[in-house]
Write an enzyme that holds these catalytic residues in place. Structure first.
Site, mmCIF file in Angstrom:
data_model
loop_
_atom_site.group_PDB
_atom_site.id
_atom_site.type_symbol
_atom_site.label_atom_id
_atom_site.label_comp_id
_atom_site.label_asym_id
_atom_site.label_seq_id
_atom_site.Cartn_x
_atom_site.Cartn_y
_atom_site.Cartn_z
ATOM 1 N N LYS A 120 -65.875 -85.507 129.218
ATOM 2 C CA LYS A 120 -65.048 -86.088 130.277
ATOM 3 C C LYS A 120 -63.625 -86.417 129.831
ATOM 4 C CE LYS A 120 -68.512 -87.134 133.442
ATOM 5 N NZ LYS A 120 -68.333 -86.418 134.712
ATOM 6 N N GLU A 162 -63.868 -93.234 140.335
ATOM 7 C CA GLU A 162 -65.241 -93.602 140.655
ATOM 8 C C GLU A 162 -66.061 -93.359 139.408
ATOM 9 O OE1 GLU A 162 -64.020 -90.639 141.167
ATOM 10 O OE2 GLU A 162 -65.544 -89.464 140.121
ATOM 11 N N SER A 202 -72.883 -81.628 126.289
ATOM 12 C CA SER A 202 -71.709 -82.229 126.929
ATOM 13 C C SER A 202 -71.473 -83.686 126.552
ATOM 14 C CB SER A 202 -71.851 -82.101 128.444
ATOM 15 O OG SER A 202 -73.084 -82.651 128.859
#
Lengths: 397, 269
Positions: free
Chosen positions: A87, A109, A376
């Site tokens: 991210k 969010e 990830s």
């Protein structure tokens, strides 16, 4: 019209938002298009990725995990990135875009809190003011991440509306943005939402795939046979797929959360079990009733617990360029433990879904096969949750 | 034939603007909802703006979100909403009725089928909160096929290009946003809106009705004075329902009185 980029992937995507938000989306697209051609912006982004976030991440060949001698399984180690997951890549990119647009505030969010944490760290670093919407239920369930965000100076706003989870947090962030677009950027966390977000998020994650190409050519002298990634909204998957979409011989496999099983209502497999519709500004596969009310999704992994999927994945599915499979909570939990025991790596529950699928593939392979799994994120955030499940305490859902 | 055109003609002759209340269909249940709509008409509503409850209303503030939740909890489906409209239409053949809803509800049965059902129930116009002009073509086509007006939104930040498109495509009326943000009476509309209204007139848009942040008769007066053809009050109307859930007769009386008060603000001074 000021559109520079295609807003749709086939029939999917688009800009299904109130008219009020169109100027803000147009401004964002313009800033992105300009930044992509601006050497100085790219240099700053690359420097942050390298010196702050820790790119490139390793490509690790597993030693003990796979018993089939014909198979080599590599892990793309986004778990090693600062923040603990992929991210951070795109958040740094969007935070730089925020500054480029002259905005000083960021709205985001978050579900499990991973995107919130990434947003908080980027905003702390770049001097932006972050406010992060998080479902009230998630605030309760993910206390350590809430503390992390607050430590880094972000304001965390619990959302009581609706089901108090990720989709409600997105709703609330969009509502906020429609009143504050003059001074705030909405830093959306996945490859979903209205155009230009799916494209921006893909481009700011595409180095994952580009690095894999270079690393695997270096180690194996050829491209992989298959790339496997988990898909909630689909950001890590589109990031590792992007550079390989034109390589017809490389299989691209997205793995959705089957939760307690696709036959139950408790899953988050929008492509496998959803239907076409509009959620959060984009036309894609979503989980909905026959009358178009959005349904609650479920997954043991909060990061995959979303009733929609990014529009480019819907498109890649329909044209047959990528395949989408699904993996249950139980299979993911097994893979989670197996990687810890065999390789000394604790993966995120999200990534464990991709791993579980790849392990099945490895077992069944009859020819020489080279598989890359996008690992990830790391599993630190999941420890308490998994511990609870494994020790037989009541599992929250 | 065209109920909006008839309404504007009648109001022009009387020297008045339109007052249009919004409520959620099926809130708090279908039976009360019908009584509520009749109470609004009794109070002097010139037209109606009606919502169909949706699970994820991104353009709505807390008041209208709660109305949608109440209706959904009462097991209200689109077919129940159309049944209510059908009853209203039978009793009130001339009042313009607009639907205000979200795109996914329209897509679910198929856009054309949804518009067909709306038209059959007696709806005059469709406003889809999350369909901006650049995505509106398939919806506008369905509207044309079923004799409905596709209502467009003119936001305060509209580019000249958007304004020109509104001029080209709008019909029925133009929903003029009084301010940025989501629906709600907590943040008042920014007045005067005369600059936007002038622009809309220049581009030849359908007549503007001002909404978002309208709750008081003085605001209606200001909107009319600024050149709007009327005003819409949603959250303020819905709030009265929320405040009187346990006493329906009082609720209906308050709604009738409220609409009468707002309507009184529409007279040109």
């Amino acid at each position: 019209m000021t559109e520079h980029l295609d807003s749709k992937f086939g029939q999917y995507g688009g800009m299904y938002v109130p008219e009020l938000l169109i100027p803000a989306l147009d401004q964002l697209e313009q800033a992105f298009v300009d930044a992509q051609q601006d050497a100085e912006f790219q240099q700053e982004f690359m420097a942050l990725l390298k010196d702050y976030a820790g790119r490139p991440t390793s490509l690790t060949l597993t030693r003990n995990l796979v018993s089939n001698p014909k198979v080599k399984l590599y892990l793309k180690r986004e778990d090693l990135l600062h923040g603990g997951a992929h991210k951070t890549n795109q958040v740094l990119g969007q935070a730089l875009l925020t500054k480029r647009m002259g905005k000083k505030e960021v709205i985001a969010e978050t579900g499990a809190g991973q995107h919130g944490v990434a947003t908080a760290l980027a905003c702390a670093l770049l001097g932006l003011k972050a406010r992060i919407y998080m479902g009230a239920k998630d605030v309760e369930r993910q206390a350590p991440n809430v503390f992390r965000m607050r430590l880094m100076g972000a304001e965390v706003i619990p959302v009581e509306a609706g089901s108090g989870t990720l989709k409600d947090a997105v709703n609330e962030a969009m509502r906020d943005w429609s009143a504050t677009y003059d001074k705030a950027h909405y830093l959306l966390g996945t490859a979903a939402g209205p155009h230009p977000f799916p494209t921006i998020v893909r481009e700011f994650h595409r180095m994952i795939g580009e690095e894999v190409r270079e690393q695997i050519l270096d180690k194996e002298g050829r491209l992989p046979d298959a790339i496997v990634a988990c898909v909630g909204g689909g950001s890590n998957a589109i990031g590792i797929f992007a550079d390989f979409i034109d390589e017809a011989d490389v299989k691209l496999i997205g793995v959705e959360p089957a939760g307690k099983g696709l036959h139950t209502h408790e899953h988050g497999a929008a492509i496998a079990n959803g239907t076409k519709g509009i959620l959060h500004g984009a036309f894609s596969y979503i989980m909905q009733t026959s009358e178009g009310q959005i349904e609650e999704s479920y997954s043991v992994s909060a990061g995959l617990d979303y009733p929609g999927v990014g529009p480019q994945h819907a498109y890649l599915n329909d044209i047959g360029r990528a395949q989408y499979a699904s993996v249950t909570d139980e299979e993911a939990l097994n893979a989670f433990q197996l990687l810890a025991r065999k390789e000394g790596i604790i993966p995120a529950l999200e990534s464990s879904h991709a791993l579980a699928y790849a392990l099945n593939m490895a077992d069944e392979a009859e020819e020489e096969t080279l598989i890359v799994v996008n690992l990830s994120g790391r599993g630190d955030k999941d420890l308490a949750h998994v511990h609870k499940i494994l020790t037989g305490e009541h599992q929250d859902g | 034939m065209d109920r909006y055109a008839q309404m504007f003609e009648r109001l022009d002759n009387a020297g008045e603007g339109a007052f249009v209340p919004f409520v959620m269909l099926g809130d708090p249940d279908p039976e009360t909802s019908l009584a509520i709509i009749n109470a609004l008409i009794e109070g002097g509503a010139d037209a109606l703006e009606l919502g169909i409850p949706f699970s994820d209303p991104i353009a709505d503030g807390p008041t209208i979100q709660k109305a949608a939740i109440r209706a959904l909890k009462s097991d209200v489906h689109p077919k129940d909403c159309f049944a209510i409209i059908h009853k209203v239409r039978r009793q009130h053949p001339n009042i313009p009725i607009g639907l205000l809803l979200y795109s996914n509800l329209v897509l679910a049965p198929g856009t054309d089928e949804f518009y067909r059902q709306a038209s059959e129930a007696g709806v005059d116009s469709m406003l889809i909160a999350d369909v901006p002009i650049r995505e509106s073509a398939p919806f506008a086509n369905a509207a044309k096929a079923h004799n409905l007006h596709q209502i467009l939104i003119a936001p305060p930040n509209a580019s000249d290009e958007t304004m020109a498109r509104i001029g080209e495509l709008s019909s029925g009326y133009t929903y003029l946003l009084g301010r940025a943000g989501v629906t709600g009476a907590e943040t008042a509309a920014t007045m005067p809106a005369s600059e936007l209204i002038d622009k809309l007139r220049q581009v030849g848009a359908a007549r503007p009705i001002l909404g978002f942040g309208i709750s008081k008769p003085e605001q209606v007066k200001e909107a009319i004075a600024a050149g709007a053809a009327g005003a819409i009050a949603g959250s303020a109307t819905v709030k009265l329902i929320e405040e009187h859930l346990t006493d329906v007769p009082a609720m209906l009386q308050r709604l009738t009185d409220y609409v009468a008060g707002m309507k009184a603000g529409t007279t040109h001074s």
